[in-house]
Design a protein around this motif. Structure first.
Motif, PDB file in Angstrom:
ATOM      1  N   SER A   1       0.817  -1.204   0.000  1.00 31.59           N
ATOM      2  CA  SER A   1       0.000   0.000   0.000  1.00 31.59           C
ATOM      3  C   SER A   1       0.850   1.253   0.000  1.00 31.59           C
ATOM      4  N   THR A   2       2.004   1.202   0.658  1.00 29.70           N
ATOM      5  CA  THR A   2       2.863   2.363   0.745  1.00 29.70           C
ATOM      6  C   THR A   2       3.310   2.806  -0.633  1.00 29.70           C
ATOM      7  N   GLU A   3       3.442   1.868  -1.564  1.00 26.45           N
ATOM      8  CA  GLU A   3       3.853   2.233  -2.907  1.00 26.45           C
ATOM      9  C   GLU A   3       2.862   3.197  -3.544  1.00 26.45           C
ATOM     10  N   GLN A   4       1.599   3.167  -3.126  1.00 30.70           N
ATOM     11  CA  GLN A   4       0.592   4.069  -3.666  1.00 30.70           C
ATOM     12  C   GLN A   4       0.837   5.502  -3.209  1.00 30.70           C
ATOM     13  N   THR A   5       1.392   5.687  -2.014  1.00 23.95           N
ATOM     14  CA  THR A   5       1.485   7.019  -1.437  1.00 23.95           C
ATOM     15  C   THR A   5       2.904   7.475  -1.167  1.00 23.95           C
ATOM     16  N   GLY A   6       3.851   6.598  -1.244  1.00 19.42           N
ATOM     17  CA  GLY A   6       5.212   6.982  -0.920  1.00 19.42           C
ATOM     18  C   GLY A   6       6.133   5.819  -1.148  1.00 19.42           C
ATOM     19  N   SER A   7       7.143   5.705  -0.315  1.00 24.62           N
ATOM     20  CA  SER A   7       8.099   4.629  -0.462  1.00 24.62           C
ATOM     21  C   SER A   7       8.500   4.143   0.928  1.00 24.62           C
ATOM     22  N   THR A   8       9.323   3.120   0.946  1.00 27.14           N
ATOM     23  CA  THR A   8       9.807   2.600   2.210  1.00 27.14           C
ATOM     24  C   THR A   8      11.285   2.910   2.319  1.00 27.14           C
ATOM     25  N   SER A   9      11.698   3.498   3.435  1.00 30.16           N
ATOM     26  CA  SER A   9      13.114   3.776   3.658  1.00 30.16           C
ATOM     27  C   SER A   9      13.841   2.454   3.825  1.00 30.16           C
TER      28      SER A   9
ATOM     29  N   GLY B   1      25.306  -6.412   3.649  1.00 27.48           N
ATOM     30  CA  GLY B   1      25.047  -5.701   2.393  1.00 27.48           C
ATOM     31  C   GLY B   1      23.603  -5.747   1.929  1.00 27.48           C
ATOM     32  N   ALA B   2      22.762  -6.544   2.585  1.00 23.12           N
ATOM     33  CA  ALA B   2      21.351  -6.605   2.210  1.00 23.12           C
ATOM     34  C   ALA B   2      20.662  -5.333   2.704  1.00 23.12           C
ATOM     35  N   THR B   3      19.474  -5.086   2.180  1.00 20.20           N
ATOM     36  CA  THR B   3      18.713  -3.933   2.664  1.00 20.20           C
ATOM     37  C   THR B   3      17.498  -4.429   3.420  1.00 20.20           C
ATOM     38  N   GLU B   4      17.105  -3.655   4.410  1.00 25.89           N
ATOM     39  CA  GLU B   4      15.906  -4.000   5.164  1.00 25.89           C
ATOM     40  C   GLU B   4      15.040  -2.760   5.281  1.00 25.89           C
ATOM     41  N   SER B   5      13.754  -2.974   5.377  1.00 27.81           N
ATOM     42  CA  SER B   5      12.810  -1.868   5.453  1.00 27.81           C
ATOM     43  C   SER B   5      12.806  -1.282   6.860  1.00 27.81           C
ATOM     44  N   LEU B   6      12.983   0.050   6.962  1.00 26.37           N
ATOM     45  CA  LEU B   6      12.945   0.708   8.261  1.00 26.37           C
ATOM     46  C   LEU B   6      11.531   1.158   8.591  1.00 26.37           C
ATOM     47  N   HIS B   7      10.960   1.973   7.734  1.00 23.55           N
ATOM     48  CA  HIS B   7       9.602   2.464   7.940  1.00 23.55           C
ATOM     49  C   HIS B   7       9.097   3.051   6.634  1.00 23.55           C
ATOM     50  N   PRO B   8       7.797   3.046   6.456  1.00 18.91           N
ATOM     51  CA  PRO B   8       7.257   3.647   5.232  1.00 18.91           C
ATOM     52  C   PRO B   8       7.425   5.162   5.286  1.00 18.91           C
ATOM     53  N   THR B   9       7.595   5.758   4.131  1.00 22.27           N
ATOM     54  CA  THR B   9       7.645   7.216   4.057  1.00 22.27           C
ATOM     55  C   THR B   9       6.490   7.692   3.197  1.00 22.27           C
ATOM     56  N   TYR B  10       6.057   8.899   3.460  1.00 29.65           N
ATOM     57  CA  TYR B  10       4.881   9.455   2.791  1.00 29.65           C
ATOM     58  C   TYR B  10       5.182  10.834   2.240  1.00 29.65           C
TER      59      TYR B  10
ATOM     60  N   LEU C   1      -0.754   7.016  10.576  1.00 25.21           N
ATOM     61  CA  LEU C   1      -0.727   8.109  11.550  1.00 25.21           C
ATOM     62  C   LEU C   1       0.377   7.920  12.578  1.00 25.21           C
ATOM     63  N   ALA C   2       0.634   6.694  12.981  1.00 23.32           N
ATOM     64  CA  ALA C   2       1.715   6.451  13.944  1.00 23.32           C
ATOM     65  C   ALA C   2       3.046   6.921  13.371  1.00 23.32           C
ATOM     66  N   ALA C   3       3.311   6.624  12.098  1.00 24.05           N
ATOM     67  CA  ALA C   3       4.563   7.031  11.465  1.00 24.05           C
ATOM     68  C   ALA C   3       4.665   8.543  11.337  1.00 24.05           C
ATOM     69  N   LEU C   4       3.535   9.206  11.145  1.00 24.30           N
ATOM     70  CA  LEU C   4       3.544  10.653  10.950  1.00 24.30           C
ATOM     71  C   LEU C   4       3.431  11.442  12.255  1.00 24.30           C
ATOM     72  N   LEU C   5       2.794  10.876  13.254  1.00 22.29           N
ATOM     73  CA  LEU C   5       2.619  11.604  14.507  1.00 22.29           C
ATOM     74  C   LEU C   5       3.799  11.438  15.465  1.00 22.29           C
TER      75      LEU C   5
ATOM     76  N   ARG D   1      13.154  14.886   8.338  1.00 25.04           N
ATOM     77  CA  ARG D   1      14.214  14.134   9.027  1.00 25.04           C
ATOM     78  C   ARG D   1      13.920  12.637   9.053  1.00 25.04           C
ATOM     79  N   GLN D   2      12.646  12.274   8.994  1.00 26.43           N
ATOM     80  CA  GLN D   2      12.248  10.863   8.987  1.00 26.43           C
ATOM     81  C   GLN D   2      12.140  10.295   7.574  1.00 26.43           C
ATOM     82  N   GLY D   3      12.463  11.100   6.561  1.00 22.49           N
ATOM     83  CA  GLY D   3      12.424  10.615   5.175  1.00 22.49           C
ATOM     84  C   GLY D   3      11.149  10.924   4.427  1.00 22.49           C
TER      85      GLY D   3
END
Length: 165
Positions: free
Chosen positions: A6-14, A21-30, A105-109, A146-148
């Motif tokens: 769903s995040t791909e619809q509104t933003g991306s994932t950091s 060397g692998a990547t892991e998802s930290l949090h969605p960004t909007y 909202l948790a990610a944004l608040l 600052r949170q991406g």
């Protein structure tokens, strides 16, 4: 639909690199849009009619419960004697948020809570809106950056309304 889908619809994932060397998802960004109008959150009695002075803006919201009616509207014509909190700036999450999406909202608040910025939130069918005091709007935008997250200035669109005859 998962949160990352769903995040791909509104933003991306950091992403962050792990030691191997692998990547892991930290949090969605909007992406948020900041609207220029100064809004007011107005308290009305239960069952109140919408007052003539209430003006539509980028965000015009009426919430009625058994104990009160709350109105979010343009602040310019709200009477001084009216119980209201004036001088609010609205930010909208861009895109349509899927109902199964969690944590928006948790990610944004959380960054705003860390920066000690008070909020008033509204959710519509498509998205979430976050109102902050005008004096804290730039600090809120910086906390999100600052949170991406991305914060852009919005170009408001006047809603088309039929005139009463």
């Amino acid at each position: 639909m998962t949160e990352s889908q769903s995040t791909e619809q509104t933003g991306s994932t950091s992403e962050a690199s792990t030691p191997n060397g692998a990547t892991e998802s930290l949090h969605p960004t909007y992406t948020l849009q900041q609207f220029p109008e100064k809004l007011a959150v107005v308290k009305l009695p239960p069952g109140a009619e919408i007052p003539e002075w209430a003006e539509s803006s980028s965000l015009f919201s009426i919430t009625a419960t058994a104990t009160e009616t709350s109105l979010v509207c343009a602040g310019r014509n709200v009477p001084t004697k009216q119980v209201a909190h004036k001088g609010m700036t609205a930010f909208a999450v861009m895109g349509t948020l899927d109902f199964a999406l969690t944590g928006v909202l948790a990610a944004l608040l959380a960054p705003l809570a860390e920066a000690e910025i008070s909020v008033f939130t509204i959710s519509t069918y498509d998205t979430d809106w976050i109102l902050v005091p005008v004096a804290k709007a730039e600090a809120a935008a910086e906390a999100w950056r600052r949170q991406g997250h991305t914060v852009d200035l919005a170009v408001p669109v006047k809603p088309t309304r039929k005139k009463k005859t």
